[in-house]
Design a protein around this motif. Sequence first.
Motif, PDB file in Angstrom:
ATOM      1  N   LYS A 104      26.131  43.026  21.959  1.00  0.00           N
ATOM      2  CA  LYS A 104      24.671  43.087  21.830  1.00  0.00           C
ATOM      3  C   LYS A 104      24.238  43.489  20.424  1.00  0.00           C
ATOM      4  N   VAL A 105      24.909  44.487  19.851  1.00  0.00           N
ATOM      5  CA  VAL A 105      24.563  44.908  18.494  1.00  0.00           C
ATOM      6  C   VAL A 105      24.843  43.786  17.505  1.00  0.00           C
ATOM      7  N   SER A 106      25.988  43.125  17.636  1.00  0.00           N
ATOM      8  CA  SER A 106      26.358  42.042  16.719  1.00  0.00           C
ATOM      9  C   SER A 106      25.375  40.885  16.807  1.00  0.00           C
ATOM     10  N   CYS A 107      24.983  40.513  18.034  1.00  0.00           N
ATOM     11  CA  CYS A 107      24.090  39.369  18.222  1.00  0.00           C
ATOM     12  C   CYS A 107      22.655  39.659  17.799  1.00  0.00           C
ATOM     13  N   LYS A 108      22.145  40.848  18.138  1.00  0.00           N
ATOM     14  CA  LYS A 108      20.734  41.148  17.892  1.00  0.00           C
ATOM     15  C   LYS A 108      20.469  41.794  16.530  1.00  0.00           C
ATOM     16  N   GLU A 109      21.444  42.510  16.002  1.00  0.00           N
ATOM     17  CA  GLU A 109      21.241  43.199  14.724  1.00  0.00           C
ATOM     18  C   GLU A 109      22.099  42.627  13.601  1.00  0.00           C
ATOM     19  N   GLY A 110      23.016  41.730  13.950  1.00  0.00           N
ATOM     20  CA  GLY A 110      23.914  41.176  12.951  1.00  0.00           C
ATOM     21  C   GLY A 110      25.106  42.089  12.720  1.00  0.00           C
ATOM     22  N   ILE A 111      26.102  41.556  12.022  1.00  0.00           N
ATOM     23  CA  ILE A 111      27.314  42.339  11.746  1.00  0.00           C
ATOM     24  C   ILE A 111      26.986  43.611  10.977  1.00  0.00           C
ATOM     25  N   LEU A 112      25.978  43.535  10.096  1.00  0.00           N
ATOM     26  CA  LEU A 112      25.604  44.728   9.328  1.00  0.00           C
ATOM     27  C   LEU A 112      25.058  45.830  10.222  1.00  0.00           C
ATOM     28  N   GLY A 113      24.607  45.462  11.427  1.00  0.00           N
ATOM     29  CA  GLY A 113      24.149  46.471  12.362  1.00  0.00           C
ATOM     30  C   GLY A 113      25.257  47.423  12.769  1.00  0.00           C
ATOM     31  N   LEU A 114      26.492  46.941  12.706  1.00  0.00           N
ATOM     32  CA  LEU A 114      27.645  47.776  13.036  1.00  0.00           C
ATOM     33  C   LEU A 114      27.994  48.739  11.904  1.00  0.00           C
ATOM     34  N   TYR A 115      27.344  48.564  10.770  1.00  0.00           N
ATOM     35  CA  TYR A 115      27.594  49.453   9.633  1.00  0.00           C
ATOM     36  C   TYR A 115      26.365  50.288   9.282  1.00  0.00           C
ATOM     37  N   LYS A 116      25.439  50.399  10.223  1.00  0.00           N
ATOM     38  CA  LYS A 116      24.289  51.270   9.989  1.00  0.00           C
ATOM     39  C   LYS A 116      24.783  52.715   9.815  1.00  0.00           C
ATOM     40  N   GLY A 117      24.205  53.385   8.848  1.00  0.00           N
ATOM     41  CA  GLY A 117      24.572  54.773   8.619  1.00  0.00           C
ATOM     42  C   GLY A 117      25.853  54.962   7.848  1.00  0.00           C
TER      43      GLY A 117
END
Length: 309
Positions: free
Chosen positions: A262-275
């Motif tokens: 869900k994070v990858s699809c809705k926020e993009g791969i960069l969403g996994l590197y937030k923070g």
Amino acid sequence: QRRGQALDFALGGAAAAGACVLTNPLEVVKTRMQLQGELRARGSYPRLYRNAFHALALIGREDGLLGLQKGLAAAILYQALMNGVRLGAYSWLEALGFTRDQGGRVSPGCSIAAGAAAGAMGAVVGSPAYLIKTRLQAQSAAVIAVGHQHNHQGVTTALLTIYRQEGILGLWRGVTGAVPRVMVGSAAQLATFDSAKQLVKDQQWFSSDSWLVGLAGGMMSSVAVVITMTPFDVISTRLYNQPVDEVGKGRLYKGFWDCLLKVSCKEGILGLYKGIGPGYFRLGPHTVFSLLFWDELKKLAYPDYRQKI
């Protein structure tokens, strides 16, 4: 001389708890930034926290200076439990020779395996404390709130509330994200720390019993940890902080893989590197301090440790 396992666990917990006091404000910032824009496409939400330094100033202004130490008691409890087990178990495996090859030199592969195993044990033991830490650190003034607000009043009330509403298993909510997070981070941290110390000693940059050997190892280790662990850290934070329904099931994510997709699809791969910014600024010093304190405490506790390192 055979080292006492109980003392190994205590030294690991004490070292990590000491480092936690110094780095908790950045842990608060990291948690807020990881929850910002949850399951929303990049650019479709206001960025309340622009970067680590802006977040520190904003939280200090809206929540007060004490807001930068939110969840400190739970964070110290988590560090003492998780790292007491993690570092203690790793030290025990190290003493048994599992991290060295037949020639007595540090083996990166064996160190990674030992670090991952020790990390998994620590994650399971410390998971309830991390759950509460995450929820308390996410709580803030409404004007800068991100993520779900659980509104717990403290560690004890949070424990009792979660137990009453979700049962004993509710205290281990999110452990499926915590175990891979700590396994990956622990393997990277402990393996690179040992290998870096071995390199420093081989090059004879410092005397073998100098605290600078531990400092150099910790600084090298922090780079590897933040790169490998941040995606797991984001997933772990989301699983711990999500709201739950009447039967205790997460309203946003079913588990680790569902959260990852869900994070990858809705926020993009960069969403996994937030923070990742505050994560490094926090993890770098925390890695240095915890491993340095651990190394120095072992020197004080075990007279023969200077000859073994």
